[in-house]
Motif scaffolding. Structure first.
Motif, PDB file in Angstrom:
ATOM      1  N   GLU A  70       0.829  -1.205   0.000  1.00 23.27           N
ATOM      2  CA  GLU A  70       0.000   0.000   0.000  1.00 23.27           C
ATOM      3  C   GLU A  70       0.866   1.258   0.000  1.00 23.27           C
ATOM      4  O   GLU A  70       0.593   2.222  -0.716  1.00 23.27           O
ATOM      5  CB  GLU A  70      -0.927   0.003   1.214  1.00 23.27           C
ATOM      6  CG  GLU A  70      -2.050  -1.029   1.139  1.00 23.27           C
ATOM      7  CD  GLU A  70      -2.987  -0.954   2.328  1.00 23.27           C
ATOM      8  OE1 GLU A  70      -2.732  -0.140   3.245  1.00 23.27           O
ATOM      9  OE2 GLU A  70      -3.970  -1.720   2.351  1.00 23.27           O
ATOM     10  N   GLY A  71       1.930   1.240   0.822  1.00 17.79           N
ATOM     11  CA  GLY A  71       2.835   2.392   0.874  1.00 17.79           C
ATOM     12  C   GLY A  71       3.540   2.616  -0.448  1.00 17.79           C
ATOM     13  O   GLY A  71       3.731   3.756  -0.886  1.00 17.79           O
ATOM     14  N   ALA A  72       3.923   1.530  -1.107  1.00 18.10           N
ATOM     15  CA  ALA A  72       4.598   1.632  -2.395  1.00 18.10           C
ATOM     16  C   ALA A  72       3.664   2.223  -3.452  1.00 18.10           C
ATOM     17  O   ALA A  72       4.054   3.106  -4.223  1.00 18.10           O
ATOM     18  CB  ALA A  72       5.088   0.259  -2.836  1.00 18.10           C
ATOM     19  N   MET A  73       2.440   1.734  -3.487  1.00 20.31           N
ATOM     20  CA  MET A  73       1.466   2.239  -4.454  1.00 20.31           C
ATOM     21  C   MET A  73       1.212   3.731  -4.243  1.00 20.31           C
ATOM     22  O   MET A  73       1.159   4.519  -5.189  1.00 20.31           O
ATOM     23  CB  MET A  73       0.146   1.456  -4.326  1.00 20.31           C
ATOM     24  CG  MET A  73       0.212   0.039  -4.806  1.00 20.31           C
ATOM     25  SD  MET A  73       0.389  -0.045  -6.603  1.00 20.31           S
ATOM     26  CE  MET A  73       0.257  -1.811  -6.857  1.00 20.31           C
ATOM     27  N   ARG A  74       1.070   4.120  -2.981  1.00 18.48           N
ATOM     28  CA  ARG A  74       0.803   5.523  -2.658  1.00 18.48           C
ATOM     29  C   ARG A  74       1.996   6.396  -3.058  1.00 18.48           C
ATOM     30  O   ARG A  74       1.825   7.474  -3.637  1.00 18.48           O
ATOM     31  CB  ARG A  74       0.492   5.657  -1.171  1.00 18.48           C
ATOM     32  CG  ARG A  74       0.107   7.058  -0.724  1.00 18.48           C
ATOM     33  CD  ARG A  74      -0.517   7.049   0.650  1.00 18.48           C
ATOM     34  NE  ARG A  74       0.262   6.304   1.630  1.00 18.48           N
ATOM     35  CZ  ARG A  74      -0.091   5.113   2.128  1.00 18.48           C
ATOM     36  NH1 ARG A  74      -1.216   4.539   1.751  1.00 18.48           N
ATOM     37  NH2 ARG A  74       0.681   4.495   3.016  1.00 18.48           N
ATOM     38  N   ALA A  75       3.209   5.926  -2.747  1.00 16.57           N
ATOM     39  CA  ALA A  75       4.410   6.701  -3.067  1.00 16.57           C
ATOM     40  C   ALA A  75       4.589   6.867  -4.573  1.00 16.57           C
ATOM     41  O   ALA A  75       4.897   7.962  -5.057  1.00 16.57           O
ATOM     42  CB  ALA A  75       5.643   6.036  -2.454  1.00 16.57           C
ATOM     43  N   MET A  76       4.376   5.813  -5.311  1.00 14.62           N
ATOM     44  CA  MET A  76       4.533   5.902  -6.758  1.00 14.62           C
ATOM     45  C   MET A  76       3.472   6.804  -7.360  1.00 14.62           C
ATOM     46  O   MET A  76       3.736   7.537  -8.307  1.00 14.62           O
ATOM     47  CB  MET A  76       4.486   4.505  -7.386  1.00 14.62           C
ATOM     48  CG  MET A  76       5.609   3.582  -6.944  1.00 14.62           C
ATOM     49  SD  MET A  76       7.288   4.249  -7.185  1.00 14.62           S
ATOM     50  CE  MET A  76       7.437   4.162  -8.966  1.00 14.62           C
ATOM     51  N   ASP A  77       2.277   6.775  -6.789  1.00 18.41           N
ATOM     52  CA  ASP A  77       1.210   7.658  -7.270  1.00 18.41           C
ATOM     53  C   ASP A  77       1.550   9.115  -6.992  1.00 18.41           C
ATOM     54  O   ASP A  77       1.168  10.008  -7.762  1.00 18.41           O
ATOM     55  CB  ASP A  77      -0.122   7.294  -6.607  1.00 18.41           C
ATOM     56  CG  ASP A  77      -1.261   8.198  -7.058  1.00 18.41           C
ATOM     57  OD1 ASP A  77      -1.537   8.260  -8.270  1.00 18.41           O
ATOM     58  OD2 ASP A  77      -1.868   8.871  -6.198  1.00 18.41           O
ATOM     59  N   GLN A  78       2.282   9.380  -5.905  1.00 24.52           N
ATOM     60  CA  GLN A  78       2.637  10.751  -5.539  1.00 24.52           C
ATOM     61  C   GLN A  78       3.894  11.253  -6.247  1.00 24.52           C
ATOM     62  O   GLN A  78       4.340  12.360  -5.987  1.00 24.52           O
ATOM     63  CB  GLN A  78       2.818  10.847  -4.018  1.00 24.52           C
ATOM     64  CG  GLN A  78       1.514  10.692  -3.244  1.00 24.52           C
ATOM     65  CD  GLN A  78       1.727  10.699  -1.741  1.00 24.52           C
ATOM     66  OE1 GLN A  78       2.858  10.562  -1.248  1.00 24.52           O
ATOM     67  NE2 GLN A  78       0.649  10.858  -0.992  1.00 24.52           N
ATOM     68  N   GLY A  79       4.445  10.440  -7.115  1.00 22.13           N
ATOM     69  CA  GLY A  79       5.560  10.916  -7.922  1.00 22.13           C
ATOM     70  C   GLY A  79       6.928  10.399  -7.559  1.00 22.13           C
ATOM     71  O   GLY A  79       7.934  10.945  -8.025  1.00 22.13           O
ATOM     72  N   ALA A  80       7.003   9.331  -6.754  1.00 24.90           N
ATOM     73  CA  ALA A  80       8.312   8.734  -6.465  1.00 24.90           C
ATOM     74  C   ALA A  80       8.885   8.133  -7.738  1.00 24.90           C
ATOM     75  O   ALA A  80       8.156   7.578  -8.569  1.00 24.90           O
ATOM     76  CB  ALA A  80       8.183   7.665  -5.383  1.00 24.90           C
ATOM     77  N   ASP A  81      10.204   8.216  -7.888  1.00 24.73           N
ATOM     78  CA  ASP A  81      10.876   7.597  -9.031  1.00 24.73           C
ATOM     79  C   ASP A  81      11.414   6.222  -8.676  1.00 24.73           C
ATOM     80  O   ASP A  81      11.683   5.410  -9.571  1.00 24.73           O
ATOM     81  CB  ASP A  81      12.027   8.489  -9.498  1.00 24.73           C
ATOM     82  CG  ASP A  81      11.528   9.845  -9.972  1.00 24.73           C
ATOM     83  OD1 ASP A  81      10.802   9.883 -10.983  1.00 24.73           O
ATOM     84  OD2 ASP A  81      11.839  10.858  -9.317  1.00 24.73           O
ATOM     85  N   ALA A  82      11.594   5.979  -7.379  1.00 28.15           N
ATOM     86  CA  ALA A  82      12.100   4.689  -6.921  1.00 28.15           C
ATOM     87  C   ALA A  82      11.668   4.492  -5.470  1.00 28.15           C
ATOM     88  O   ALA A  82      11.234   5.432  -4.797  1.00 28.15           O
ATOM     89  CB  ALA A  82      13.622   4.633  -7.039  1.00 28.15           C
TER      90      ALA A  82
END
Length: 282
Positions: free
Chosen positions: A88-100
């Motif tokens: 869930e944290g990974a999905m949220r971070a990638m949605d918020q613009g994380a590159d990695a």
């Protein structure tokens, strides 16, 4: 700048992409710093820092402050205790613009995230949360046996699908040899210049840490400035307290006054009325 499309389906521009980092391996030495708020992120971006790492909870603010910088979101153990929390944290971070994404969890976790095509960074050498297994906070890979074990861990992480690894407190010669033999982008912290990216904490670089680690170097003295600010704050508050007690504050220039004729009219009319608080006799 590279034009990209984020995992959150939004167009954006980045200074580096994963493909660029891979193509640069063994060439230009890059930089990474921490940023835990928008101000730190903006300063890092303005300084031309290549990559930023932040805790996933701060990502939204950091991304807004550094919209074009390659940013890794750290999925910290205490914030993501279960595999489902990690996902869930990974999905949220990638949605918020994380590159990695960064994790110190198991190879299974790295594999799970990599299978989703998320760029994942692991951590080898001294991994502080697990330092008890190696006898405390110390350099790792200082013997041939440990260095060979590290080589095995590099291969396992590579096979699990990681694209990068943070390498902490490993002898520079060991990292140099391993870096020649791995496709992982190596982020060196306390491991010399044998990696692809040199990483330090912003507070260590800026001189905000009272007792910085041996591998860090302060390029500023923010701590001194912070101490001066706190001293000045205390002096100002004490001066205000004393001024009020002595009657020197508030004074005329900071107070609102009536014109003389209005004051006279007010007093005259006030005397004609019932005193404030008085009650009619019934």
């Amino acid at each position: 700048m590279r034009n990209i499309f984020t995992f959150g389906h939004r167009p954006a521009q980045r200074n580096w992409t994963v493909a660029d980092l891979r193509a640069n391996k063994g060439k230009l030495q890059l930089t990474e710093v921490t940023a835990m708020n928008g101000d730190q992120a903006a300063r890092a971006a303005a300084a031309g820092i290549d990559t930023i790492i932040t805790r996933s909870q701060m990502l939204k603010e950091v991304r807004e402050a550094a919209p074009n910088t390659f940013i890794t979101a750290a999925l910290m153990l205490v914030d993501h205790p279960t595999e489902n929390d990690v996902l869930e944290g990974a999905m949220r971070a990638m949605d918020q613009g994380a590159d990695a994404l960064y994790t110190t969890r198991s190879l299974a976790t790295i594999r799970m995230l990599a299978d989703l095509n998320f760029p994942v960074m692991g951590h080898l050498g001294l991994v502080p949360p697990y330092s008890t297994w190696i006898g405390g906070l110390r350099a790792y890979g200082t013997t041939a046996d440990e260095a060979l074990k590290l080589a095995e861990q590099f291969r396992a992480m590579e096979e699990a699908g990681a694209f990068a690894v943070e390498v902490e407190l490993v002898p520079q010669q060991v990292l140099e040899e391993l870096n020649k033999r791995t496709s992982l982008i190596t982020f060196s912290i306390g491991s010399g210049s044998g990696g692809d990216v040199t990483f330090l904490f912003s507070e260590d670089i800026c001189g905000e840490t009272p007792n910085p680690p041996r591998h860090a170097r302060a390029y500023g003295n923010v701590l001194r400035l912070q101490q001066e600010i706190e001293l000045e704050r205390s002096k100002a508050l004490s001066a205000f307290q004393l001024a009020v007690r002595e009657g020197s504050f508030p004074y005329k220039d900071v107070s609102v006054s009536l014109k003389a004729n209005e004051l006279e009219a007010f007093r005259a009319r006030l005397d004609e009325t019932r005193p404030c608080g008085a009650q009619s006799k019934g």
